[in-house]
Design a protein around this motif. Structure first.
Motif, short mmCIF file in Angstrom:
data_model
loop_
_atom_site.label_atom_id
_atom_site.label_comp_id
_atom_site.label_asym_id
_atom_site.label_seq_id
_atom_site.Cartn_x
_atom_site.Cartn_y
_atom_site.Cartn_z
N THR A 420 0.85 -1.20 0.00
CA THR A 420 0.00 0.00 0.00
C THR A 420 0.88 1.25 0.00
OG1 THR A 420 -0.10 0.20 2.40
CG2 THR A 420 -1.75 -1.24 1.34
N THR A 421 0.28 2.35 -0.38
CA THR A 421 1.01 3.62 -0.36
C THR A 421 1.47 3.95 1.05
OG1 THR A 421 -0.25 4.43 -2.26
CG2 THR A 421 0.81 6.09 -0.88
N ALA A 422 0.59 3.69 2.02
CA ALA A 422 0.94 3.97 3.42
C ALA A 422 2.14 3.14 3.87
CB ALA A 422 -0.26 3.69 4.32
N GLU A 423 2.17 1.86 3.46
CA GLU A 423 3.30 1.00 3.82
C GLU A 423 4.57 1.46 3.14
OE1 GLU A 423 0.95 -3.27 4.46
OE2 GLU A 423 1.59 -2.63 2.46
N TYR A 424 4.48 1.83 1.87
CA TYR A 424 5.66 2.19 1.09
C TYR A 424 6.33 3.45 1.65
CZ TYR A 424 8.64 3.11 -2.95
OH TYR A 424 9.73 3.33 -3.77
#
Length: 465
Positions: A420-424
């Motif tokens: 996810t964008t949040a994880e990246y």
């Protein structure tokens, strides 16, 4: 406004030269006419040429003959008193060079004369007053850009009502060259800003004869930008220049640089375009939206998430005030230079297994396609406004595109891990990204341009790398 008071427009053999029947109203006191009335003239087909100067020529003798002068501006000519025999010769570069048109005009008639068309007239009554509106200010050095033709040229073969031997001419007009020696007036130029960016390089293929400038050659944020060129010589400016460092725009220095290039500089270009009747093409971004909608049509309200998107939205709003403008909104740009596709191909070659975001959805926009679409809008004279221009076809995530790159270059697509964008971006200071960057293409397709499928274009791009 009723049809009975609307002027009538007639085309001529010379492209862009129109004869206008004016509504002349008279009584026992004399007559009245609206010589130029923008709200009535534009609907009948006259261009919005933006006159800035009105000139009047008084001619006391019958047979006074003036011309043939082609000037670097548009003219709207008419007669206040008397009658004239008007003659026009196309002295512009192109297939219509040398085309002749003549007509007698009085107070009830006007003629729109485009830039580069030679203008001449001969008075048929004494005390004739000839008037003309022009859309640039006369200056002492303007004459260097004129093109002239001899009134007696045998090729044009104008049938003057009063033979030139019996007419009143100036020595200058008698000395003008014949058609074979005329220096044709060149078309207004195209200027591409951002010459060395990915899109700038693609535009070189579409516009091999255009002028190209990067920031070192022409800085749109400089205080002297608006006087840096003779802007009336330009017909189109394509602004492919922008501050695009999305994450650095969130820093103090980056924020100032982004607003300077994407707003202050764009405002300067817009002022130049509006003042000089230039068509302005401005490249926009999906970042003007927050990515929460399923797709983002051209008329969606701005909702940028970060500084970069805010500056691009502000630039779009400014450009929209220019009478002749195309805002070309694109996303996920891929061209000649550093880009996502090349990065993934490089990782694949080096055996690196990347993590790539899989919750950002969009379509790739190849610069060759954007450049072709811009050329189509200009050449087809599509309605001014905003157009989405990306690749067509089924949207994909960045992770799906990365896997396609790996597979197309002979590597294992399973090496790409979706996150996810949040994880990246966890723990990083970055700009927020729109999760959905899909831009519907119905408007540009209706204008006659159909973009290619972005995944097919991706395969072709990789095959040529």
């Amino acid at each position: 406004m009723s049809d009975s008071t609307r002027p009538a427009l007639h085309e001529s053999p010379i492209p862009g030269l129109f004869v206008v029947d004016l509504d002349l109203r008279g009584d026992n006191r004399g007559w009245f006419k609206e010589n130029w009335q923008r709200e009535k003239m534009l609907p009948i087909g006259l261009p919005d040429f933006g006159p800035v100067q009105n000139n009047v020529s008084f001619n006391d003798e019958v047979g006074t003959t003036r011309g043939i002068h082609a000037e670097p501006w548009d003219k709207f000519v008419s007669v206040v008193h008397g009658r004239v025999f008007g003659a026009w010769v196309d002295l512009r570069e192109g297939s219509s060079f040398g085309t002749v048109f003549t007509v007698e005009i009085g107070p009830e008639t006007a003629v729109f004369v485009p830039r580069g068309v030679g203008n001449a007239y001969q008075t048929l009554e004494p005390n004739t007053v000839y008037s003309y509106l022009v859309n640039d200010h006369w200056s002492p050095d303007a004459g260097a850009k004129y093109t002239f033709l001899n009134l007696a040229d045998e090729t044009a073969a104008i049938d003057w009502p009063i033979p030139l031997d019996d007419a009143v001419l100036s020595d200058k007009d008698r000395a003008h060259p014949r058609l074979a020696e005329v220096r044709p007036m060149p078309a207004r130029k195209t200027l591409v800003l951002g010459a060395n960016g990915q899109l700038g390089r693609a535009l070189r293929a579409q516009y091999p004869d255009a002028e190209f400038a990067d920031r070192g050659e022409l800085d749109i944020t400089a205080s002297d930008f608006e006087t840096a060129r003779p802007w009336r010589d330009y017909g189109v400016i394509i602004n492919a220049a922008a501050y695009t460092k999305v994450d650095e725009a969130e820093t103090d220095a980056g924020r100032a640089a982004a607003w300077s290039a994407n707003v202050t500089g764009v405002a300067a270009i817009a002022r130049v375009a509006a003042a000089s009747g230039i068509t302005l093409v401005h490249v926009s971004s999906d970042y003007v939206f927050d990515g929460t909608a399923a797709s983002h049509p051209e008329d969606e309200a701005f909702s940028p998430l970060g500084v970069y998107g805010q500056t691009k939205a502000a630039g779009d709003a400014i450009v929209a005030t220019v009478p002749r403008h195309y805002i070309v909104r694109t996303s996920w740009v891929i061209g000649d230079g550093n880009n996502f596709v090349r990065t993934m191909a490089s990782l694949a070659e080096r055996g690196i297994a990347p993590s790539v975001v899989d919750d950002q959805i969009g379509r790739l926009s190849f610069t060759s396609e954007i450049a072709a679409g811009i050329r189509h809008l200009i050449d087809s004279e599509a309605a001014y406004g905003t157009y989405n221009l990306t690749g067509a076809g089924e949207p994909a995530s960045w992770a799906e595109i990365a896997r396609r790159v790996f597979a197309a270059t002979g590597h294992d697509a399973a090496s790409v891990t979706g996150v996810t964008t949040a994880e990246y971006f966890a723990g990083k200071q970055v700009s927020p990204r729109p999760l959905n960057s899909v831009l519907p293409l119905g408007k540009i397709e209706a204008a006659g341009f159909s973009p290619r499928d972005h995944l097919v274009a991706l395969d072709e791009y990789l095959a040529n790398e």
